[in-house]
Design an enzyme around this catalytic site. Structure first.
Site, PDB file in Angstrom:
ATOM      1  N   ASP A 313       0.820  -1.223   0.000  1.00 10.44           N
ATOM      2  CA  ASP A 313       0.000   0.000   0.000  1.00 10.44           C
ATOM      3  C   ASP A 313       0.849   1.266   0.000  1.00 10.44           C
ATOM      4  O   ASP A 313       0.327   2.371  -0.200  1.00 10.44           O
ATOM      5  CB  ASP A 313      -0.928   0.013   1.225  1.00 10.44           C
ATOM      6  N   LYS A 340      -5.978  -2.562  -7.054  1.00  8.61           N
ATOM      7  CA  LYS A 340      -6.346  -1.820  -5.833  1.00  8.61           C
ATOM      8  C   LYS A 340      -7.500  -0.854  -6.150  1.00  8.61           C
ATOM      9  O   LYS A 340      -8.134  -0.976  -7.176  1.00  8.61           O
ATOM     10  CB  LYS A 340      -5.122  -1.089  -5.280  1.00  8.61           C
ATOM     11  N   ARG A 386      -5.025   6.531  -1.381  1.00  4.50           N
ATOM     12  CA  ARG A 386      -3.552   6.483  -1.285  1.00  4.50           C
ATOM     13  C   ARG A 386      -2.899   7.334  -2.378  1.00  4.50           C
ATOM     14  O   ARG A 386      -1.826   7.891  -2.175  1.00  4.50           O
ATOM     15  CB  ARG A 386      -3.054   5.041  -1.318  1.00  4.50           C
TER      16      ARG A 386
END
Ligand code: S3P
Length: 426
Positions: A313, A340, A386
Site C-alpha cells: 500500500d 487496488k 492512497r
C-alpha cells in the site's frame, strides 16, 4: 484541495489514526467471539464504517463512543440474517473478509460495492471458498455483487495462494471457523498477518511454520480488550514528507510495526533515510513503537521479491520519494497494484509525470530516475485515497500551487489527513 509547495519544514509530534486492517478485523472477529470486546483507538473511516454497518445489520450490538467501540459478541453461530443487501462501499477488505464469515452462516446474503469495488477481482476468494464447499457466486464468477448461501458443511483445504493477498488468506482463515478438518494455506510471499494474530489473541490457534499456515478448528473465540496501534500505512505519508522537506524532524507515536507491514521503513533506510524506531512494546499480539524521522538525502534502490508484500500500500508514496532521490529506483513484482482502489501503477506514474518526474510504467512496477525538484500541476486522485495522499506530499516539493482533484477520498482511510499535515507545517 490546493497544496502550496516549497514549504518550510515539518516539526512536531503526531499520532496517526488506528490501523485500518486491524480495525476491520477487530469488528469482525469481536462480533463473532463469545462475550464482549472493547476496542480502543479504532479508525472510524468510511471503509471501517462499512464493516461496522454490516455486523449491525446481522444483529450485533455495536456501540461507538469516540475512538472506542463496544461489541457484544454473539458467538460464531449467533449472526442473524441481514434484512437487506450489505453495501461494502469502497472496501475490498470488508467484502473479501466478510465473505469468509458469510459462507459459514445458515442464511443467504448479498454483498455490493461502489463503482471501484465493482471492478475488483473476487475470483481470488470465490475459488478457495468453493473448494471448502461454500456457495458463493459473483458476476461472471469474478466480480461483485457476491451472493452467499447456506451449505450443509464446509471442509478444511490445502491451498497454495496464487496471489500474495492477505485478504484472500484471511477470507479462508475466517471460513475455517465454520469448517471441519485441518486447513493449510501456503503463502509464497509474506503478506500482513493481522488475522492470524487476532485469532490467536482471542483464543483460536493459527500456526505459521515458514509460510505454511495451519489451522485446526478447535479453539473458541473469546472477546477481550483490543488496542489498535497507529496505521503505518497512514504514517508513511508523513515519514516521506519529513524526509523530503529540509529541516524536518517529526515523531509519530504508537505506530504498528508488525514486520509484515514495515517494508517501507526498511526500504527508506536502505535509501539513506534517517529513521529511528524507539519505545518498542507489544500490545495484544501486535508490536508497536514510536518512529522519529528527520530530513535526509535519498539514493535510488531496487524493490523486489518478498519485501513487496510488506509495503504494497506504500508504493505510491515510495514512488514520490524515489522521484526526488538521487539515481534510479526499480520497483518490480508489484502487479497487484493494478487491482487496488485504482490501477495504482498507472495512476501514480501518470500524475507524477505531470509534475515532471521521470517515471516509466512497467507491467509489474515502475522505473524511476530521481531528480531534484517537481513542478506544480493539476493532479487527479482517481478517487483513490492512497493516490490523493501521495500526491499531496509530492506537491509540497513543487514550487507553486498544485490542485488535487477528488481529495475527499482520503476519508476512506484517514479522515484527518489534511488537518495533521497542516498542523505539522504551521
Ligand atoms: C489488506 C490487505 C492488502 C491491502 C489492503 C488491506 C487487508 O490487500 O492492500 O489495503 O486488510 O488485509 P491484499 O491482501 O488484497 O493485497
Amino acid at each position: 484541495m490546493i497544496i502550496r509547495g516549497k514549504v518550510d519544514r515539518l516539526i512536531g509530534e503526531i499520532i496517526v489514526p488506528g490501523d485500518k486492517s486491524i480495525s476491520h478485523r477487530s469488528i469482525m472477529i469481536g462480533s463473532i467471539a463469545e462475550g464482549d470486546t472493547l476496542i480502543s483507538g479504532i479508525l472510524m473511516s468510511e471503509d471501517v464504517k462499512r464493516t461496522v454497518e454490516a455486523f449491525k445489520k446481522m444483529g450485533v450490538n455495536i456501540k461507538e463512543e469516540g475512538d472506542k467501540v463496544y461489541i457484544e459478541g454473539v458467538g460464531i453461530k449467533g449472526l442473524k440474517r441481514p434484512n437487506s443487501i450489505i453495501d461494502c462501499g469502497n472496501s475490498g477488505t470488508t467484502m473479501r473478509l466478510l465473505s469468509g464469515i458469510l459462507v459459514g452462516q445458515e442464511f443467504s446474503a448479498i454483498l455490493i460495492g461502489d463503482e471501484s469495488l465493482t471492478y475488483r477481482p473476487m475470483d481470488r476468494i470465490i475459488i478457495p471458498l468453493r473448494e471448502m464447499g461454500a456457495f458463493i457466486q459473483g458476476k461472471e464468477d469474478r466480480y461483485p455483487p457476491l451472493v452467499t448461501k447456506s451449505v450443509d458443511k464446509l471442509k478444511g483445504i490445502n491451498y497454495k495462494l496464487p496471489v500474495a493477498s492477505a485478504q484472500v488468506k484471511s477470507a479462508i482463515l475466517l471460513a475455517t471457523l465454520y469448517a471441519e478438518g485441518q486447513t493449510r494455506i501456503i503463502e509464497r510471499r509474506v503478506t500482513r498477518d493481522h488475522t492470524e494474530r487476532m485469532l490467536n489473541y482471542l483464543g483460536y490457534p493459527v500456526v505459521n511454520k515458514k509460510g505454511q499456515i495451519y489451522v485446526n478448528p478447535k479453539g473458541t473465540l473469546t472477546g477481550k480488550n483490543v488496542y489498535i496501534p497507529g496505521d503505518i500505512s497512514s504514517a508513511a505519508y508523513f515519514i516521506v514528507a519529513a524526509i523530503l522537506i529540509k529541516g524536518s524532524n517529526i515523531v509519530i507515536k504508537n505506530v504498528g510495526i508488525n514486520p509484515t507491514r514495515t517494508g517501507i521503513i526498511k526500504v527508506l533506510k536502505k535509501m539513506g533515510a534517517n529513521i529511528r524506531v524507539c519505545n518498542r512494546k507489544y500490545i495484544n499480539n501486535e508490536p508497536v513503537a514510536d518512529v522519529q524521522v528527520k530530513y535526509s538525502k535519498l539514493k535510488g534502490t531496487l524493490i523486489d521479491g518478498d519485501i513487496v508484500g510488506t509495503l504494497i500500500d506504500e508504493i505510491p508514496i515510495i514512488a514520490v520519494a524515489a522521484s526526488l532521490a538521487e539515481g534510479t529506483t526499480i520497483i518490480e513484482g508489484a502487479e497487484e497494484l493494478k487491482y487496488k482502489e485504482s490501477n495504482r501503477i498507472v495512476a501514480i506514474s501518470k500524475e507524477l509525470k505531470k509534475m515532471g518526474a521521470n517515471v516509466r510504467e512497467q507491467l509489474d512496477g515502475m522505473i524511476i530516475e530521481g531528480k531534484s525538484y517537481l513542478e506544480p500541476a493539476n493532479l487527479n486522485s482517481y478517487n483513490d485515497h492512497r493516490i490523493a495522499m501521495a500526491l499531496s506530499i509530492a506537491a509540497l516539493r513543487a514550487e507553486g500551487e498544485s490542485k488535487i482533484k477528488g481529495h475527499e477520498c482520503v476519508n476512506i482511510s484517514y479522515p484527518n489527513f489534511y488537518d495533521t499535515l497542516f498542523k505539522l507545517l504551521s
